[in-house]
Scaffold this motif. Structure first.
Motif, PDB file in Angstrom:
ATOM      1  N   ALA A  29       0.839  -1.204   0.000  1.00  0.00           N
ATOM      2  CA  ALA A  29       0.000   0.000   0.000  1.00  0.00           C
ATOM      3  C   ALA A  29       0.872   1.251   0.000  1.00  0.00           C
ATOM      4  CB  ALA A  29      -0.938  -0.003   1.211  1.00  0.00           C
ATOM      5  N   GLU A  30       1.971   1.209   0.801  1.00  0.00           N
ATOM      6  CA  GLU A  30       2.888   2.350   0.844  1.00  0.00           C
ATOM      7  C   GLU A  30       3.565   2.546  -0.518  1.00  0.00           C
ATOM      8  OE1 GLU A  30       6.980   3.384   3.167  1.00  0.00           O
ATOM      9  OE2 GLU A  30       5.393   2.436   4.343  1.00  0.00           O
ATOM     10  N   LYS A  31       3.997   1.445  -1.141  1.00  0.00           N
ATOM     11  CA  LYS A  31       4.622   1.546  -2.470  1.00  0.00           C
ATOM     12  C   LYS A  31       3.625   2.085  -3.488  1.00  0.00           C
ATOM     13  CE  LYS A  31       8.157  -2.034  -2.149  1.00  0.00           C
ATOM     14  NZ  LYS A  31       8.607  -3.341  -2.675  1.00  0.00           N
ATOM     15  N   ILE A  32       2.404   1.616  -3.407  1.00  0.00           N
ATOM     16  CA  ILE A  32       1.371   2.099  -4.330  1.00  0.00           C
ATOM     17  C   ILE A  32       1.119   3.584  -4.096  1.00  0.00           C
ATOM     18  CG2 ILE A  32      -1.094   1.945  -4.888  1.00  0.00           C
ATOM     19  CD1 ILE A  32      -0.837  -1.093  -4.442  1.00  0.00           C
ATOM     20  N   GLU A  33       1.058   3.969  -2.814  1.00  0.00           N
ATOM     21  CA  GLU A  33       0.830   5.374  -2.497  1.00  0.00           C
ATOM     22  C   GLU A  33       1.999   6.240  -2.968  1.00  0.00           C
ATOM     23  OE1 GLU A  33       0.037   7.962   1.480  1.00  0.00           O
ATOM     24  OE2 GLU A  33      -0.931   5.998   1.344  1.00  0.00           O
ATOM     25  N   LYS A  34       3.249   5.761  -2.753  1.00  0.00           N
ATOM     26  CA  LYS A  34       4.420   6.489  -3.241  1.00  0.00           C
ATOM     27  C   LYS A  34       4.390   6.582  -4.770  1.00  0.00           C
ATOM     28  CE  LYS A  34       7.673   5.527   0.501  1.00  0.00           C
ATOM     29  NZ  LYS A  34       8.923   4.826   0.864  1.00  0.00           N
ATOM     30  N   GLY A  35       3.996   5.476  -5.406  1.00  0.00           N
ATOM     31  CA  GLY A  35       3.891   5.485  -6.870  1.00  0.00           C
ATOM     32  C   GLY A  35       2.852   6.489  -7.345  1.00  0.00           C
ATOM     33  N   LEU A  36       1.725   6.550  -6.638  1.00  0.00           N
ATOM     34  CA  LEU A  36       0.696   7.526  -6.992  1.00  0.00           C
ATOM     35  C   LEU A  36       1.197   8.957  -6.780  1.00  0.00           C
ATOM     36  CD1 LEU A  36      -2.527   5.820  -5.575  1.00  0.00           C
ATOM     37  CD2 LEU A  36      -1.859   6.091  -7.969  1.00  0.00           C
ATOM     38  N   HIS A  37       1.909   9.181  -5.667  1.00  0.00           N
ATOM     39  CA  HIS A  37       2.469  10.523  -5.421  1.00  0.00           C
ATOM     40  C   HIS A  37       3.515  10.858  -6.489  1.00  0.00           C
ATOM     41  CE1 HIS A  37       0.401  11.480  -1.750  1.00  0.00           C
ATOM     42  NE2 HIS A  37       0.803  10.359  -1.149  1.00  0.00           N
ATOM     43  N   ALA A  38       4.340   9.859  -6.816  1.00  0.00           N
ATOM     44  CA  ALA A  38       5.350  10.091  -7.860  1.00  0.00           C
ATOM     45  C   ALA A  38       4.675  10.362  -9.198  1.00  0.00           C
ATOM     46  CB  ALA A  38       6.287   8.890  -7.965  1.00  0.00           C
ATOM     47  N   ALA A  39       3.589   9.633  -9.505  1.00  0.00           N
ATOM     48  CA  ALA A  39       2.860   9.865 -10.750  1.00  0.00           C
ATOM     49  C   ALA A  39       2.243  11.261 -10.750  1.00  0.00           C
ATOM     50  CB  ALA A  39       1.782   8.804 -10.943  1.00  0.00           C
ATOM     51  N   ASP A  40       1.682  11.665  -9.591  1.00  0.00           N
ATOM     52  CA  ASP A  40       1.119  13.016  -9.498  1.00  0.00           C
ATOM     53  C   ASP A  40       2.212  14.071  -9.668  1.00  0.00           C
ATOM     54  OD1 ASP A  40      -1.451  12.093  -9.141  1.00  0.00           O
ATOM     55  OD2 ASP A  40      -1.393  12.238  -6.935  1.00  0.00           O
ATOM     56  N   ALA A  41       3.367  13.819  -9.036  1.00  0.00           N
ATOM     57  CA  ALA A  41       4.481  14.761  -9.176  1.00  0.00           C
ATOM     58  C   ALA A  41       4.960  14.802 -10.630  1.00  0.00           C
ATOM     59  CB  ALA A  41       5.623  14.366  -8.242  1.00  0.00           C
ATOM     60  N   ALA A  42       5.018  13.628 -11.257  1.00  0.00           N
ATOM     61  CA  ALA A  42       5.441  13.572 -12.664  1.00  0.00           C
ATOM     62  C   ALA A  42       4.427  14.301 -13.544  1.00  0.00           C
ATOM     63  CB  ALA A  42       5.610  12.129 -13.117  1.00  0.00           C
ATOM     64  N   ARG A  43       3.135  14.093 -13.268  1.00  0.00           N
ATOM     65  CA  ARG A  43       2.103  14.805 -14.024  1.00  0.00           C
ATOM     66  C   ARG A  43       2.240  16.313 -13.845  1.00  0.00           C
ATOM     67  NH1 ARG A  43      -1.962  11.226 -11.780  1.00  0.00           N
ATOM     68  NH2 ARG A  43      -1.905   9.365 -13.072  1.00  0.00           N
ATOM     69  N   ALA A  44       2.467  16.733 -12.608  1.00  0.00           N
ATOM     70  CA  ALA A  44       2.636  18.169 -12.345  1.00  0.00           C
ATOM     71  C   ALA A  44       3.881  18.698 -13.057  1.00  0.00           C
ATOM     72  CB  ALA A  44       2.726  18.428 -10.840  1.00  0.00           C
ATOM     73  N   GLU A  45       4.963  17.908 -13.004  1.00  0.00           N
ATOM     74  CA  GLU A  45       6.190  18.326 -13.682  1.00  0.00           C
ATOM     75  C   GLU A  45       5.984  18.393 -15.192  1.00  0.00           C
ATOM     76  OE1 GLU A  45      10.773  16.788 -14.217  1.00  0.00           O
ATOM     77  OE2 GLU A  45       9.613  16.080 -12.504  1.00  0.00           O
ATOM     78  N   ILE A  46       5.285  17.412 -15.730  1.00  0.00           N
ATOM     79  CA  ILE A  46       4.993  17.419 -17.181  1.00  0.00           C
ATOM     80  C   ILE A  46       4.118  18.615 -17.532  1.00  0.00           C
ATOM     81  CG2 ILE A  46       3.720  16.184 -18.985  1.00  0.00           C
ATOM     82  CD1 ILE A  46       4.795  13.579 -17.752  1.00  0.00           C
ATOM     83  N   ALA A  47       3.132  18.897 -16.684  1.00  0.00           N
ATOM     84  CA  ALA A  47       2.274  20.057 -16.937  1.00  0.00           C
ATOM     85  C   ALA A  47       3.097  21.343 -16.892  1.00  0.00           C
ATOM     86  CB  ALA A  47       1.137  20.104 -15.914  1.00  0.00           C
TER      87      ALA A  47
END
Length: 183
Positions: free
Chosen positions: A52-70
């Motif tokens: 769950a922690e890895k999934i949550e970190k992955g989701l945060h990383a994906a959100d950060a990546a999305r924000a960075e891409i934006a």
């Protein structure tokens, strides 16, 4: 055998276990359940929490990546707009420069044309003066010869010949209509 109770060969019921089997089965179940709860459950829960922690970190990383891409897209769009603005400014400068070059070329062409025309007028005037002088001299010689034939005597006096020639040319110029002279 009775129809209400199904009995096994020893007089026990097939559906209801004997009391010692029920007690020992329950005790064994409780021991297995407690050992699973104490030993396997924490490991299972730790694995689930870790996932769950890895999934949550992955989701945060994906959100950060999305924000960075934006952010990068916004930066790229801004750079594209800047590039378009710069290109427009360059085009405007090039057009202004081309117009200035054309204006300079036209003014130089007009200046050159005016100089050529002025030189042509001067040359024509000089050629006309030279032609007048040559014609005057030749006319003077012809006038002297004509006067000599008419009078029958040779005009050997150069001053007299010059006066006769000048008088003849003056009369000739007075009798012919004057042509407009260009400067």
């Amino acid at each position: 055998m009775t129809s209400t109770t199904i009995l096994a060969e020893g007089g026990n019921s097939l559906l209801i276990p004997a009391l010692p089997d029920l007690v020992w089965g329950t005790v064994a179940f409780v021991i297995v359940a407690i050992s699973i709860y104490k030993l396997a459950w924490p490991t299972f829960m730790a694995t689930l929490d870790e996932r769950a922690e890895k999934i949550e970190k992955g989701l945060h990383a994906a959100d950060a990546a999305r924000a960075e891409i934006a952010d990068q897209r916004a930066g790229l769009e801004e750079e594209i707009r800047d590039a378009h603005r710069d290109a427009e400014q360059i085009r405007e400068k090039a057009n202004a420069h081309a117009k200035a070059i054309m204006t300079d070329a036209q003014s130089q062409a007009h200046t050159s044309a005016d100089q050529i025309i002025d030189n042509a007028h001067r040359r024509i005037a000089a050629d006309s003066d030279a032609a007048r002088r040559v014609l005057r001299a030749e006319l003077g010689v012809l006038a002297t010869e004509l006067a000599t034939r008419i009078v029958g005597e040779s005009l050997t006096d150069s001053e007299l010949a010059q006066r006769v020639t000048d008088r003849f040319l003056d009369e000739l110029e007075a009798s012919t209509p004057s042509a407009p002279q260009e400067a």
